[in-house]
Write an enzyme that holds these catalytic residues in place. Structure first.
Site, PDB file in Angstrom:
ATOM      1  N   ASP A 104       4.577   4.193 -13.017  1.00  0.00           N
ATOM      2  CA  ASP A 104       5.805   4.888 -13.397  1.00  0.00           C
ATOM      3  C   ASP A 104       7.005   4.151 -12.804  1.00  0.00           C
ATOM      4  O   ASP A 104       6.979   3.732 -11.642  1.00  0.00           O
ATOM      5  CB  ASP A 104       5.785   6.323 -12.873  1.00  0.00           C
ATOM      6  N   HIS A 128       0.276   4.413  -7.913  1.00  0.00           N
ATOM      7  CA  HIS A 128       0.928   5.282  -6.933  1.00  0.00           C
ATOM      8  C   HIS A 128       0.106   6.553  -6.802  1.00  0.00           C
ATOM      9  O   HIS A 128      -0.814   6.801  -7.589  1.00  0.00           O
ATOM     10  CB  HIS A 128       2.379   5.576  -7.307  1.00  0.00           C
ATOM     11  N   ASP A 144      -1.147  12.806 -11.229  1.00  0.00           N
ATOM     12  CA  ASP A 144      -1.555  12.449 -12.586  1.00  0.00           C
ATOM     13  C   ASP A 144      -2.068  11.018 -12.678  1.00  0.00           C
ATOM     14  O   ASP A 144      -2.529  10.591 -13.741  1.00  0.00           O
ATOM     15  CB  ASP A 144      -0.421  12.690 -13.579  1.00  0.00           C
ATOM     16  N   HIS A 145      -2.033  10.294 -11.557  1.00  0.00           N
ATOM     17  CA  HIS A 145      -2.551   8.926 -11.540  1.00  0.00           C
ATOM     18  C   HIS A 145      -3.748   8.757 -10.605  1.00  0.00           C
ATOM     19  O   HIS A 145      -4.379   7.697 -10.610  1.00  0.00           O
ATOM     20  CB  HIS A 145      -1.449   7.952 -11.128  1.00  0.00           C
ATOM     21  N   HIS A 166       0.833   9.800  -7.046  1.00  0.00           N
ATOM     22  CA  HIS A 166       1.080  11.047  -7.760  1.00  0.00           C
ATOM     23  C   HIS A 166      -0.219  11.527  -8.402  1.00  0.00           C
ATOM     24  O   HIS A 166      -1.039  10.722  -8.864  1.00  0.00           O
ATOM     25  CB  HIS A 166       2.149  10.850  -8.845  1.00  0.00           C
ATOM     26  N   HIS A 183      10.381   3.855  -8.491  1.00  0.00           N
ATOM     27  CA  HIS A 183       9.982   5.174  -8.966  1.00  0.00           C
ATOM     28  C   HIS A 183      10.452   6.187  -7.927  1.00  0.00           C
ATOM     29  O   HIS A 183      11.172   5.824  -6.995  1.00  0.00           O
ATOM     30  CB  HIS A 183       8.455   5.211  -9.166  1.00  0.00           C
ATOM     31  N   HIS A 213       2.357   6.447 -21.234  1.00  0.00           N
ATOM     32  CA  HIS A 213       2.772   7.508 -20.306  1.00  0.00           C
ATOM     33  C   HIS A 213       3.845   8.386 -20.943  1.00  0.00           C
ATOM     34  O   HIS A 213       4.969   8.480 -20.490  1.00  0.00           O
ATOM     35  CB  HIS A 213       3.298   6.861 -19.013  1.00  0.00           C
TER      36      HIS A 213
END
Length: 393
Positions: free
Chosen positions: A257, A63, A67-68, A65, A187, A330
């Site tokens: 996530d 995804h 942090d990914h 976001h 998510h 995670h």
């Protein structure tokens, strides 16, 4: 027989810490490297690991976001020898034929991945000396394409828009040895889980069952290779030897996530290794940051409201799909890793190991197989099944 290795390059959620980097995982398949997510700093983690940057051939994003995905553009520039500047005819990879000759670096991700990569490269004036391609996994209610006014980057090859069929994306990649399918998982934003499946592998062969017959009839021992592949061999006396049937290959499920991965359950059944997030845990008496008045139910509901899972939730899903092994991943920044890459030994907080063990043991009662808590640079091979009923990693 392929060698499959999993190396964690980042195991943090939201914020990186001294002992955990943002999310990234390397799957090494013989000589190739496939990355799953690419958080900020991933290329630095690769430099500290046994993973080879030049071997990266595919990147799968769960995804968008930060942090990914915030590490994707820097890694792309490093992997494809990027440089800054204004393109001219001499540097144009389309004019030079590079895009036609070189194998492109493939990127898979949900809608928005292509826009992120293209705009990031265009507006930072990043030139690449090799081609890349972005394939997007389309959700039914995706908004219109935001890239219509922006032309392809000079090193970009048009990618596929992959539509769901009955709620999943089957065989988004299929090769001779491995295939990748995907499904949405729940998510706070559109998110994807990936299932990597190895092609059927040769069955276990007992030489004592075949060698006497080969010797008796003077059949060359090279016939054992055909038998090992499950083929039949007819001997000079008319006897037909049949090799063992092929066994299912190994299966690995890598989730982004999620507070509920139910949509991927059918694809993930009987997975050898399930990698599932466990962002939040209730650890009274162990975690000094536990809030007064918190209960497990409160922590679970808080975690779900933010799109995340607890160790218990991960374990229940692992049991639901009959996974062989569960790797928790995670983790919240409040849970330090046991290994400190700066000091080259265990984390300075004495509670770090105790906290991670408590997270592991909180999941264990809900799942019959082994449970492991991932840490940065943890690496292990996924072992070949020894029988149709016994598979472990």
């Amino acid at each position: 027989m392929s060698n499959i290795n999993i190396t964690f390059l980042g195991t943090a959620s939201a914020q990186p810490s001294r002992t955990r980097n943002h999310s990234a995982l390397a799957l090494r398949l013989d000589g190739d490297v496939w990355l799953f997510d690419c958080g900020e700093g991933t290329q630095h983690q690769i430099q500290k690991s046994a993973v080879k940057m030049g071997r990266i051939s595919k990147i799968f994003i769960t995804h968008t976001h930060g942090d990914h995905i915030f590490g994707l553009l820097p890694l792309l520039a490093s992997r494809l020898n990027g440089a800054g500047g204004v393109i001219d005819e001499a540097l144009d990879p389309r004019a030079s034929g590079v895009l036609d000759e070189a194998e492109p670096l493939e990127i898979y991700g949900p809608s928005g991945t292509r826009a992120y990569v293209r705009t990031g490269l265009v507006y930072t004036h990043t030139l690449l000396s090799g081609p890349y391609i972005v394939h997007e996994l389309q959700f039914p209610n995706d908004p219109p394409n935001p890239l219509a006014p922006l032309p392809l980057h000079s090193a970009e090859i048009p990618g596929r828009d992959i539509q769901q069929i009955d709620g999943t994306w089957l065989d988004v990649y299929r090769g001779a040895s491995f295939s990748v399918s995907a499904a949405p998982i729940m998510h706070s934003v559109p998110c994807v889980g990936y299932v990597i499946t190895e092609a059927p592998v040769p069955g276990k062969i007992d030489p004592k069952q075949y060698v006497p017959h080969l010797k008796r009839t003077g059949t060359p021992m090279s016939a054992m290779r055909r038998l090992q592949e499950g083929e039949s061999v007819q001997l000079s006396d008319g006897t037909v030897l049949q090799g063992p049937s092929k066994r299912p290959g190994r299966k690995i499920t890598i989730l982004g996530d999620t507070y509920d991965p139910s949509p991927i359950a059918e694809l993930a059944m009987l997975t050898d290794v399930l990698i599932h997030e466990a962002t939040n845990a209730h650890l009274p008496g162990i975690d000094p940051e536990t809030k007064v008045g918190d209960t497990y139910d409160i922590v679970e509901q808080r975690s779900k409201s933010r799109g995340h899972s607890t160790p218990q939730m991960a374990a229940l899903f692992a049991r639901r799909i009959d996974a062989r092994k569960l790797v928790l991943n995670h983790f919240s920044s409040r849970y330090a890793g046991e290994y400190d890459p700066v000091t080259q030994h265990g984390d300075q907080r004495p509670a770090a190991k105790e906290i991670m063990e408590a997270i592991r043991t909180s999941a264990q009662p809900y799942f019959d197989g082994p449970v492991i808590c991932a840490r940065d640079f943890m690496s292990f091979d996924v072992q070949v099944s020894h029988s149709g009923q016994e598979r472990d990693a």
